[in-house]
Design an enzyme around this catalytic site. Structure first.
Site, PDB file in Angstrom:
ATOM      1  N   ILE A 156      14.450  34.729 -13.692  1.00 21.16           N
ATOM      2  CA  ILE A 156      13.278  35.104 -12.899  1.00 21.16           C
ATOM      3  C   ILE A 156      13.543  34.849 -11.412  1.00 21.16           C
ATOM      4  CG2 ILE A 156      10.793  34.749 -12.563  1.00 21.16           C
ATOM      5  CD1 ILE A 156      11.707  35.999 -15.327  1.00 21.16           C
ATOM      6  N   ASP A 239       9.470  51.635 -11.968  1.00 21.43           N
ATOM      7  CA  ASP A 239       9.636  52.966 -11.336  1.00 21.43           C
ATOM      8  C   ASP A 239       9.440  52.864  -9.831  1.00 21.43           C
ATOM      9  OD1 ASP A 239      10.105  54.283 -13.689  1.00 21.43           O
ATOM     10  OD2 ASP A 239       8.097  55.175 -13.868  1.00 21.43           O
ATOM     11  N   GLN A 335      39.626  45.274  -0.218  1.00 19.51           N
ATOM     12  CA  GLN A 335      40.984  45.846  -0.243  1.00 19.51           C
ATOM     13  C   GLN A 335      41.490  46.104   1.183  1.00 19.51           C
ATOM     14  OE1 GLN A 335      42.407  46.021  -3.135  1.00 19.51           O
ATOM     15  NE2 GLN A 335      44.340  46.920  -2.469  1.00 19.51           N
ATOM     16  N   GLU A 362      16.993  44.518 -12.464  1.00 19.86           N
ATOM     17  CA  GLU A 362      15.988  45.616 -12.496  1.00 19.86           C
ATOM     18  C   GLU A 362      16.444  46.736 -13.423  1.00 19.86           C
ATOM     19  OE1 GLU A 362      13.277  46.796  -9.762  1.00 19.86           O
ATOM     20  OE2 GLU A 362      13.266  44.941  -8.620  1.00 19.86           O
TER      21      GLU A 362
HETATM   22  N1  COS Z   1       6.055  54.748 -17.073  1.00 21.56           N
HETATM   23  C1  COS Z   1       5.008  54.758 -17.937  1.00 21.56           C
HETATM   24  N2  COS Z   1       5.176  54.739 -19.302  1.00 21.56           N
HETATM   25  C2  COS Z   1       6.432  54.693 -19.772  1.00 21.56           C
HETATM   26  C3  COS Z   1       7.548  54.665 -18.938  1.00 21.56           C
HETATM   27  C4  COS Z   1       7.322  54.710 -17.539  1.00 21.56           C
HETATM   28  N3  COS Z   1       8.341  54.702 -16.660  1.00 21.56           N
HETATM   29  N4  COS Z   1       8.671  54.610 -19.679  1.00 21.56           N
HETATM   30  C5  COS Z   1       8.272  54.605 -20.969  1.00 21.56           C
HETATM   31  N5  COS Z   1       6.913  54.664 -21.016  1.00 21.56           N
HETATM   32  C6  COS Z   1       6.081  54.736 -22.208  1.00 21.56           C
HETATM   33  C7  COS Z   1       6.586  55.843 -23.126  1.00 21.56           C
HETATM   34  O1  COS Z   1       6.019  57.090 -22.774  1.00 21.56           O
HETATM   35  C8  COS Z   1       6.095  55.371 -24.484  1.00 21.56           C
HETATM   36  O2  COS Z   1       4.711  55.666 -24.589  1.00 21.56           O
HETATM   37  P1  COS Z   1       4.006  56.065 -25.993  1.00 21.56           P
HETATM   38  O3  COS Z   1       4.210  54.868 -26.892  1.00 21.56           O
HETATM   39  O4  COS Z   1       2.579  56.290 -25.608  1.00 21.56           O
HETATM   40  O5  COS Z   1       4.729  57.284 -26.492  1.00 21.56           O
HETATM   41  C9  COS Z   1       6.255  53.849 -24.404  1.00 21.56           C
HETATM   42  O6  COS Z   1       6.212  53.541 -22.991  1.00 21.56           O
HETATM   43  C10 COS Z   1       7.553  53.346 -24.992  1.00 21.56           C
HETATM   44  O7  COS Z   1       8.611  53.973 -24.283  1.00 21.56           O
HETATM   45  P2  COS Z   1      10.110  54.069 -24.856  1.00 21.56           P
HETATM   46  O8  COS Z   1      10.057  54.519 -26.292  1.00 21.56           O
HETATM   47  O9  COS Z   1      10.903  54.874 -23.904  1.00 21.56           O
HETATM   48  O10 COS Z   1      10.561  52.529 -24.823  1.00 21.56           O
HETATM   49  P3  COS Z   1      11.941  51.844 -25.220  1.00 21.56           P
HETATM   50  O11 COS Z   1      11.645  50.602 -25.955  1.00 21.56           O
HETATM   51  O12 COS Z   1      12.873  52.823 -25.823  1.00 21.56           O
HETATM   52  O13 COS Z   1      12.489  51.283 -23.807  1.00 21.56           O
HETATM   53  C11 COS Z   1      13.679  51.262 -21.745  1.00 21.56           C
HETATM   54  C12 COS Z   1      12.705  51.974 -22.706  1.00 21.56           C
HETATM   55  C13 COS Z   1      15.015  50.903 -22.368  1.00 21.56           C
HETATM   56  C14 COS Z   1      13.886  52.288 -20.648  1.00 21.56           C
HETATM   57  C15 COS Z   1      12.988  50.000 -21.166  1.00 21.56           C
HETATM   58  O14 COS Z   1      12.909  48.980 -22.129  1.00 21.56           O
HETATM   59  C16 COS Z   1      13.654  49.458 -19.904  1.00 21.56           C
HETATM   60  O15 COS Z   1      13.431  49.947 -18.795  1.00 21.56           O
HETATM   61  N6  COS Z   1      14.484  48.402 -20.045  1.00 21.56           N
HETATM   62  C17 COS Z   1      15.072  47.740 -18.889  1.00 21.56           C
HETATM   63  C18 COS Z   1      14.151  46.686 -18.408  1.00 21.56           C
HETATM   64  C19 COS Z   1      14.528  46.134 -17.105  1.00 21.56           C
HETATM   65  O16 COS Z   1      14.642  46.844 -16.113  1.00 21.56           O
HETATM   66  N7  COS Z   1      14.688  44.817 -17.068  1.00 21.56           N
HETATM   67  C20 COS Z   1      14.988  44.126 -15.860  1.00 21.56           C
HETATM   68  C21 COS Z   1      14.033  43.043 -15.705  1.00 21.56           C
HETATM   69  S1  COS Z   1      12.991  43.177 -14.405  1.00 21.56           S
HETATM   70  S2  COS Z   1      14.015  42.461 -12.924  1.00 21.56           S
END
Ligand code: COS
Length: 379
Positions: A156, A239, A335, A362
């Site tokens: 964190i 995002d 380099q 992120e």
């Molecule tokens: N904005 C709004 N809704 C979103 C979204 C977004 N950018 N991305 C996904 N969703 C929604 C989807 O539409 C879906 O909705 P429904 O259930 O209504 O259909 C739901 O959220 C689940 O989405 P998805 O199936 O794509 O989720 P996954 O578990 O497959 O995960 C990833 C998606 C891998 C992209 C996500 O877990 C991720 O971003 N992981 C990285 C996290 C990260 O950045 N960590 C760093 C820590 S913070 S420093």
């Protein structure tokens, strides 16, 4: 199409550039060695309106556009990306309140930032859930008008020094996405304890630590959005903040290019400056073109978001491209500096260590490619 920054953004850029030159660059190496948290420098950034930038004017903030934030972040990051990571984590931490909070919650948690320097931390990752957000385990149990949080968050940023935490927890792990809730939690809540501070390879001026939640009682009035909306809130937050990482990476790459240009004009081999050799020129040229491309992707994404348009794909593209480019640029800078580049006497080894983290946090760059590919296939 107009690629010029307007006068307001040019003034902001100049302020941020001067801040980096005068307040950050002279002390960056010292903070890198000590790992000390640069509270006073971050406070100055807040005073100058360079942090907490997303808070709108109606809630006492500077209300910069995302494009404006990116312009400022690139300049500050040229000075020290570790300090800039702490600075932009303010916007990362407060964005769930901004987009998921009620008017009352914004008044309570954001408005005081106009008068008081408050540090925010975004608590999403866990020891066993980094990329797989829906697999998080921090448990939230409803108890009357409260929720009781138990579990651990990891990696964190600002974790050990924050005043306000936005925390993602699950009501029931088996329900994955649909069980996740977001909360805003004050530092002084009993049971919330920052744990071990990470001894990191780079970005050492940013504070990164574990946070323990041991029966942390949070009033339901501090839940952001409805139960089960936490996953989407986390994604929507990322995002908006990933273009800031694109800008941060562009700042590091720019510094790598500036240092490499100066060094290669000065350092001689075979009787001439090493910058006269094409082998070096090609590295400089690649750095320059990737910086421009990364900045344009970042600005395009910021512009889309500022128009209120969806930009998940562009956000991941900007973050992924600019951070991979920064890794390449800083490695090439080392380099070009040769043996000198591998020592702490010169600034480029720090840039390389700092750049590595950006391909990880992120959302790893592998996750960014997953997001991009999903968007492409969705059509
Ligand atoms: N904005 C709004 N809704 C979103 C979204 C977004 N950018 N991305 C996904 N969703 C929604 C989807 O539409 C879906 O909705 P429904 O259930 O209504 O259909 C739901 O959220 C689940 O989405 P998805 O199936 O794509 O989720 P996954 O578990 O497959 O995960 C990833 C998606 C891998 C992209 C996500 O877990 C991720 O971003 N992981 C990285 C996290 C990260 O950045 N960590 C760093 C820590 S913070 S420093």
């Amino acid at each position: 199409m107009n690629f010029e920054l307007d006068d307001e953004l040019l003034t902001l850029q100049e302020t941020a550039r001067r801040f980096a030159d005068e307040e950050i660059i002279p002390v960056a190496a010292q903070f890198d060695v000590s790992g000390e948290f640069p509270t006073e420098i971050l406070r100055k950034a807040w005073e100058l309106g360079l942090s907490h930038t997303f808070i709108p004017e109606e809630h006492g903030g500077v209300g910069l556009s995302i494009l404006g934030s990116c312009v400022a972040v690139e300049e500050v990051s040229r000075g020290c990306s570790g300090m800039t990571t702490s600075m932009i984590s303010q916007d990362l931490g407060l964005t769930p309140i901004l987009i998921g909070g009620s008017e009352d919650q914004k008044r309570e948690w954001l408005a005081p930032c106009a008068d008081e320097f408050k540090i925010f931390a975004f608590c999403l990752s866990e020891p066993n859930a980094g990329s797989d957000v829906a697999g998080l385990q921090l448990h939230a149990e409803r108890d009357g008008d409260d929720y009781v949080l138990n579990g651990t968050k990891a990696w964190i940023t600002n974790g050990g020094v924050a005043d306000i935490y936005t925390v993602f927890a699950t009501l029931d792990r088996s329900t994955r996405h649909s069980g996740i809730c977001a909360f805003v939690v004050s530092r002084d809540t009993p049971g919330l304890t920052p744990g071990k501070k990470e001894d990191k390879m780079g970005q050492r001026a940013s504070d990164t630590c574990v946070i323990h939640f041991d029966n942390v009682r949070v009033p339901a009035s501090q839940r952001l959005g409805a139960e089960g909306e936490g996953f989407k809130l986390a994604m929507a937050t990322l995002d908006r903040t990933r273009p800031l990482i694109g800008a941060l990476a562009t700042g590091i790459a720019r510094r790598a290019l500036e240092e490499s240009l100066a060094y290669s004009a000065d350092r001689k081999a075979f009787g001439q400056p090493i910058g006269d050799f094409q082998a070096v020129q090609f590295m400089l040229a690649d750095m320059a073109k990737d910086i421009e491309a990364g900045r344009l992707l970042t600005y395009q994404c910021a512009w889309l978001l500022d128009q209120g348009r969806a930009a998940s794909k562009q956000s991941s593209m900007a973050k992924c491209f600019a951070t991979d480019s920064a890794m390449r640029a800083t490695t090439d800078a080392v380099q070009i500096f040769g043996g000198n580049g591998y020592t702490r006497e010169y600034p480029v080894e720090k840039l390389m260590r700092d750049a590595k983290l950006m391909q990880i946090y992120e959302g790893t760059n592998q996750i960014q490619r997953v997001v991009i590919a999903r968007e492409l296939r969705r059509g």
